[in-house]
Design a protein around this motif. Structure first.
Motif, short mmCIF file in Angstrom:
data_model
loop_
_atom_site.label_atom_id
_atom_site.label_comp_id
_atom_site.label_asym_id
_atom_site.label_seq_id
_atom_site.Cartn_x
_atom_site.Cartn_y
_atom_site.Cartn_z
N GLU A 1 -21.70 -49.31 12.41
CA GLU A 1 -21.76 -50.41 11.44
C GLU A 1 -20.54 -50.48 10.54
O GLU A 1 -20.64 -50.81 9.36
CB GLU A 1 -23.06 -50.35 10.64
N ASP B 1 -31.98 -57.07 17.90
CA ASP B 1 -31.30 -55.84 17.49
C ASP B 1 -31.25 -54.84 18.64
O ASP B 1 -30.22 -54.22 18.89
CB ASP B 1 -32.02 -55.21 16.29
N ARG B 2 -32.36 -54.68 19.35
CA ARG B 2 -32.42 -53.77 20.49
C ARG B 2 -31.48 -54.26 21.61
O ARG B 2 -30.76 -53.46 22.21
CB ARG B 2 -33.86 -53.69 21.00
N THR C 1 -36.31 -60.62 15.77
CA THR C 1 -35.13 -59.95 15.25
C THR C 1 -35.03 -58.55 15.82
O THR C 1 -33.95 -58.10 16.19
CB THR C 1 -35.20 -59.90 13.70
N ARG D 1 -24.87 -57.85 8.65
CA ARG D 1 -24.35 -56.65 7.97
C ARG D 1 -23.52 -57.02 6.75
O ARG D 1 -23.60 -56.36 5.72
CB ARG D 1 -23.50 -55.79 8.92
N GLU E 1 -24.79 -60.14 14.28
CA GLU E 1 -24.93 -58.85 13.61
C GLU E 1 -23.92 -58.69 12.47
O GLU E 1 -24.25 -58.15 11.42
CB GLU E 1 -24.77 -57.70 14.60
N ARG F 1 -27.87 -53.45 20.68
CA ARG F 1 -27.54 -52.04 20.88
C ARG F 1 -27.38 -51.72 22.37
O ARG F 1 -26.44 -51.02 22.77
CB ARG F 1 -28.62 -51.15 20.28
#
Length: 176
Positions: A106, A14-15, A10, A158, A154, A18
């Protein structure tokens, strides 16, 4: 699968998300610069730059595909095509930068807009591939499909985090 592997997987996604967004944002900035340059530089000046950039390569190999393509592209640019390109790049760049910024902050509203924006361009890119396939367009389309998938992932994460009740340590259930 252990919990540690799940967390590292995960964290890697996530990295990757981004970094992919930052690349899209950088692309938006480059589009703004390109759009601005198309507004201030005349088609004749663009043709001169194209000839300057390709003259050495064409002197060595008059059949060089990349140099000939660049020369053809820059020498046949009309004023209306230049204006269309400028407006297209400016609008596309601004929308991309705003959406990337909002997703990085976000803002939940931005995720579906980012996905929809990319899907429209994926459809256009697939049309372009069907007319004339190029590896650059194939790679760009694959990257955009990946961005759509990872943005959707994502967004789901969120959205579920925002809808989940907050656990306040020591607070009674009625005050949560």
């Amino acid at each position: 699968m252990t919990m540690e592997k799940t967390r590292s997987g995960t964290a890697l996604l996530d990295r990757t998300f981004r970094i992919s967004l930052l690349l899209k944002g950088l692309d938006g900035v480059l589009e703004l610069i390109g759009g601005f340059l198309l507004l201030v530089v005349t088609p004749a000046q663009i043709g001169e730059v194209g000839r300057f950039l390709t003259q050495h390569e064409l002197a060595q190999d008059p059949r060089d595909l990349v140099a000939n393509s660049l020369l053809h592209l820059t020498s046949n640019l009309s004023g209306s095509a230049s204006l269309f390109g400028a407006v297209y790049l400016l609008l596309h760049g601004v929308v991309k930068i705003v959406l990337v910024w909002a997703v990085l902050k976000e803002k939940l509203w931005a995720y579906p807009w980012m996905i929809a924006f990319l899907l429209v361009f994926i459809a256009y890119q697939l049309y372009r591939i069907s007319v004339s396939i190029t590896w650059g367009m194939v790679l760009l389309t694959a990257f955009d499909i990946f961005i759509v998938w990872i943005t959707w992932r994502e967004y789901r994460i969120r959205r579920s985090q925002r809808s989940a009740p907050k656990d306040d340590v020591g607070a009674p259930p009625s005050s949560r």
